[in-house]
Design an enzyme around this catalytic site. Structure first.
Site, short mmCIF file in Angstrom:
data_model
loop_
_atom_site.label_atom_id
_atom_site.label_comp_id
_atom_site.label_asym_id
_atom_site.label_seq_id
_atom_site.Cartn_x
_atom_site.Cartn_y
_atom_site.Cartn_z
N LYS A 76 0.86 -1.18 0.00
CA LYS A 76 0.00 0.00 0.00
C LYS A 76 0.89 1.23 0.00
CE LYS A 76 -1.62 2.79 2.73
NZ LYS A 76 -1.51 3.99 1.87
N GLU A 114 10.48 1.17 10.05
CA GLU A 114 11.36 2.31 9.76
C GLU A 114 10.55 3.55 10.10
OE1 GLU A 114 14.45 2.30 8.82
OE2 GLU A 114 14.71 0.18 8.37
N CYS A 138 13.27 11.36 6.51
CA CYS A 138 13.35 10.86 7.89
C CYS A 138 14.75 11.10 8.44
CB CYS A 138 13.01 9.39 7.93
SG CYS A 138 13.98 8.45 6.75
N GLU A 182 9.87 16.45 15.11
CA GLU A 182 10.37 16.24 13.75
C GLU A 182 9.73 17.33 12.87
OE1 GLU A 182 9.14 12.54 11.93
OE2 GLU A 182 10.97 12.44 10.76
P1 NAP Z 1 2.47 8.10 8.03
O1 NAP Z 1 1.36 9.02 8.19
O2 NAP Z 1 2.82 7.22 9.17
O3 NAP Z 1 2.13 7.22 6.73
C1 NAP Z 1 2.97 6.21 6.24
C2 NAP Z 1 2.12 5.15 5.56
O4 NAP Z 1 1.25 4.55 6.52
C3 NAP Z 1 1.25 5.69 4.45
O5 NAP Z 1 1.12 4.73 3.43
C4 NAP Z 1 -0.07 5.87 5.17
O6 NAP Z 1 -1.19 5.87 4.31
C5 NAP Z 1 -0.08 4.64 6.07
N1 NAP Z 1 -1.00 4.73 7.19
C6 NAP Z 1 -1.51 5.84 7.77
N2 NAP Z 1 -2.36 5.49 8.77
C7 NAP Z 1 -2.37 4.13 8.81
C8 NAP Z 1 -3.04 3.18 9.62
N3 NAP Z 1 -3.87 3.54 10.61
N4 NAP Z 1 -2.83 1.87 9.39
C9 NAP Z 1 -2.00 1.48 8.41
N5 NAP Z 1 -1.34 2.33 7.60
C10 NAP Z 1 -1.50 3.64 7.81
O7 NAP Z 1 3.81 8.84 7.65
P2 NAP Z 1 4.02 9.97 6.55
O8 NAP Z 1 3.53 11.26 7.07
O9 NAP Z 1 3.48 9.51 5.25
O10 NAP Z 1 5.62 9.97 6.44
C11 NAP Z 1 6.41 10.75 7.25
C12 NAP Z 1 6.99 9.95 8.40
O11 NAP Z 1 7.67 8.81 7.91
C13 NAP Z 1 8.03 10.75 9.16
O12 NAP Z 1 7.89 10.55 10.53
C14 NAP Z 1 9.34 10.15 8.67
O13 NAP Z 1 10.42 10.33 9.55
C15 NAP Z 1 8.97 8.74 8.49
N6 NAP Z 1 9.88 8.07 7.56
C16 NAP Z 1 10.77 7.17 8.07
C17 NAP Z 1 11.69 6.56 7.23
C18 NAP Z 1 12.66 5.56 7.77
O14 NAP Z 1 13.28 4.85 6.96
N7 NAP Z 1 12.88 5.46 9.07
C19 NAP Z 1 11.69 6.85 5.88
C20 NAP Z 1 10.77 7.79 5.39
C21 NAP Z 1 9.87 8.38 6.26
P3 NAP Z 1 -1.84 7.27 3.83
O15 NAP Z 1 -0.90 7.84 2.88
O16 NAP Z 1 -3.09 6.87 3.19
O17 NAP Z 1 -2.03 8.09 5.06
#
Ligand code: NAP
Length: 478
Positions: free
Chosen positions: A172, A248, A282, A380
C-alpha cells in the site's frame, strides 16, 4: 473517468471504492484520479500473493535475481521519466527526484546480487552425536506500507529484498504518491515478474486495507515505513497474531559542527542533510548544534546558501519544491512561530514563488539563538527550517543530541576524525554521517534505534528481515 490502478495478479483493475485524487503539491491541482482499494480488494491482493508464493519461493535464486537485475536496468533506462513522475506527485526538485530513482534502482541491483548468496550453517553439537543444519526460508506473504517522501525508494527498499528472499508482497503506497509505485510495477512486468508476486492496493483510507492485511493469517510479515505513531498502531495489531515486524519510523537527527570543522564542507553537507527533498526526509538534520566559537560564521555561510535557493515547481528547474500538503505547511509554520516566541531569530530566508499561490509553499529558513529546549528541536520538523543551537563542550553536545526518543540518523562535521568517531559512537542513532550529509546506501544497514524503528533495510540485514531461520537437528552416530 474510471481509474484501473489496482495491480493484482499482474492485472490492472478498478478499485471497489471508486477513486481518490492525486494532487500536484506545486499547484494544488489534481494530477489524476486513482482507484480506491476496498477491503475486498485487499483480500484479493493477498489471494494473489498467497497463490504465487507456492511457486515463487521455489524459483531459483538466480532466476529471481535476473528479474530484479532487469528491473534495475529498466529503472535506469527510464530515469528521467520516473524522476518527472516523482517530482509531479511529491513536489521535490528534479535533481532530488532523479537522484531518488538511481538510489531506488540500486536496491534491485544490490538484492539481485545478494539473493544468490543465501548461505546457511552446518554445525557439530558440542556433545557429539548430532549435526545442526541451519537454513533460511522466505517468511511468506509480506505486507509493505510506504510513505510519500520517497515514493520510489521506500517501495524498492522493501520489494527487492522481499522478492530476493522468496517472499511475495502486497504493497500500500502513500495516498499522496501512488503513481510512482504503479510505474515501478509496469517495469517489473517488463522485467518478467510472474503473476501475483507483487500486488499494489492504493487507498484513500490506509487502515481499511492495511488492517485487513494485519488480520489475514496468510500475511506473515509487516514492513512499514512512516511515522512512529502509525508504527506503534501497527505493532499493536501485529501483537494480536505475532506478525514478524520491521519498522522504519520517524527521526530527529542532530547535526553537530565542531570548532575545528572545515566550515565550507560543513555547510555543503548541511545543505544536503537539511534541505534535500525540502527537509522532508526521515534522515533530515532536524537541529543544528554548532560550536559557539564558529556559530556566527557558520550561520552566515549557511544563510547565504539558503537565501539563494531557488524555490519553485520542479519543472522550473528549482532547487527546492513545495511541502507535500497544506497540513505540512500549517505544522511547519506553527513550529517556526513557537521558536520565534521562544527567542529564536531568523537570519536568512529564501523567497517563495508568488506566481504559484495555490501550491503548498514554505520558505527555507535559518534560525539562530534557538533555546536547547525549544519545541522545534524536539519535534520532527519535516520542513526546510534549520534551527541552530550553540554549545561549548563535547559532553554538552552529546547530551543535546541524545535528548530525544528518536534515534535514526545523526551527522558530525569535524576536522579531527577521532573526535568524529568518538562523538558518533556516543550518539544513540542507527546511522551517523561523519563529514557527510548523506547516509543512505543500499549496501549499508539503514534503520533506527529507540523509537525510530526496529530492524534494518539495505545490506545483508535487509534480506534477513524477510527470512525465517530453521535448523534440522540430525542424529549422527559419531
Ligand atoms: P504516516 O502518516 O505514518 O504514513 C505512512 C504510511 O502509513 C502511508 O502509506 C499511510 O497511508 C499509512 N498509514 C496511515 N495510517 C495508517 C493506519 N492507521 N494503518 C495502516 N497504515 C497507515 O507517515 P508519513 O507522514 O506519510 O511519512 C512521514 C513519516 O515517515 C516521518 O515521521 C518520517 O520520519 C517517516 N519516515 C521514516 C523513514 C525511515 O526509513 N525510518 C523513511 C521515510 C519516512 P496514507 O498515505 O493513506 O495516510
Amino acid at each position: 473517468m474510471t481509474a484501473t490502478d489496482l495491480f493484482i495478479d499482474n492485472e490492472w483493475r478498478a478499485g471497489g471504492d471508486g477513486t481518490f485524487d492525486v494532487v500536484d503539491p506545486a499547484t494544488g491541482r489534481t494530477i489524476r484520479p486513482v482507484s480506491d482499494g476496498s477491503e475486498a480488494d485487499a483480500v484479493a491482493a493477498v489471494d494473489a500473493a498467497a497463490a504465487a508464493l507456492t511457486t515463487w519461493r521455489r524459483v531459483a535464486p538466480r532466476e529471481r535475481g535476473e528479474i530484479l537485475r532487469r528491473t534495475f536496468e529498466l529503472m535506469i533506462r527510464d530515469r528521467d521519466e520516473l524522476g518527472e513522475l516523482i517530482a509531479a506527485e511529491n513536489g521535490k526538485s528534479l535533481t532530488d527526484a532523479k537522484g531518488e530513482v538511481t538510489y531506488s534502482a540500486e536496491f534491485f541491483r544490490w538484492y539481485a546480487e545478494e539473493g544468490v548468496r543465501m548461505g546457511g550453517d552446518y554445525g557439530v553439537a558440542p556433545a557429539g552425536g548430532t549435526r545442526t543444519l541451519v537454513t533460511h526460508h522466505p517468511v511468506g506473504v509480506a505486507a509493505l506500507v510506504t510513505p510519500w517522501n520517497f515514493p520510489a525508494a521506500m517501495a524498492t527498499r522493501k520489494i527487492a529484498p522481499a522478492l530476493a528472499a522468496g517472499c511475495t508482497v502486497v504493497l500500500k503506497p502513500a495516498a499522496e504518491t501512488p503513481l510512482t509505485a504503479f510505474a515501478i510495477a509496469r517495469l517489473m512486468v517488463e522485467a518478467g515478474l510472474p503473476e501475483g508476486v507483487v500486488n499494489i492496493v492504493p487507498a484513500s483510507s490506509a487502515s481499511k486495507v492495511v488492517t485487513r492485511w494485519m488480520e489475514d493469517p496468510r500475511v506473515r510479515k509487516i514492513s512499514f515505513t512512516g511515522s512512529t505513531g502509525i508504527g506503534s498502531v501497527l505493532l499493536k495489531q501485529a501483537a494480536d497474531r505475532i506478525v514478524n515486524s520491521s519498522m522504519e519510523l520517524g527521526g530527529n537527527a542532530p547535526l553537530i559542527v565542531t570548532d575545528d570543522a572545515d566550515l565550507d564542507a560543513a555547510v555543503e553537507g548541511t545543505m544536503i542533510a537539511k534541505f534535500r527533498g525540502g527537509g522532508q526526509a526521515c534522515t533530515a538534520a532536524n537541529r543544528l548544534y554548532v560550536h559557539a566559537d564558529v556559530v556566527e560564521e557558520f550561520a552566515a555561510k549557511l544563510g547565504a546558501k539558503v537565501a539563494s535557493l531557488k524555490v519553485g515547481p520542479a519543472a522550473d528547474g528549482s532547487d527546492i519544491g513545495p511541502l507535500i500538503n497544506a497540513k505540512a505547511v500549517d505544522k511547519t509554520s506553527k513550529l517556526l512561530a513557537g521558536a520565534l516566541e521562544a527567542g529564536a531569530r531568523v537570519t536568512h530566508e529564501a523567497s517563495v514563488p508568488s506566481d504559484h499561490a495555490d501550491g503548498f509553499w514554505f520558505a527555507p529558513t535559518v534560525l539562530v539563538d534557538v533555546p536547547a529546549d525549544a519545541e522545534i528541536v524536539h519535534e520532527e520538523i519535516f520542513g526546510p527550517i534549520a534551527p541552530i543551537v550553540s554549545w561549548t563542550t563535547d559532553e554538552e553536545v552529546i547530551g543535546y543530541a541524545n535528548d530525544t526518543e528518536m534515534g535514526l540518523a545523526a551527522y558530525v562535521f569535524t576536522g579531527d576524525l577521532q573526535r568524529g568517531i568518538r562523538l558518533g559512537e556516543a550518539i544513540e542513532a542507527g546511522m551517523v554521517g561523519v563529514n557527510r550529509g548523506l547516509v543512505s546506501d543500499p549496501a549499508a544497514p539503514f534503520g533506527g534505534m529507540k523509537q525510530s524503528g526496529i530492524g534494518r533495510e539495505g545490506a545483508r540485514m535487509g534480506l534477513e528481515e524477510f527470512q525465517e531461520t530453521q535448523y534440522l537437528s540430525i542424529a549422527w552416530p559419531d
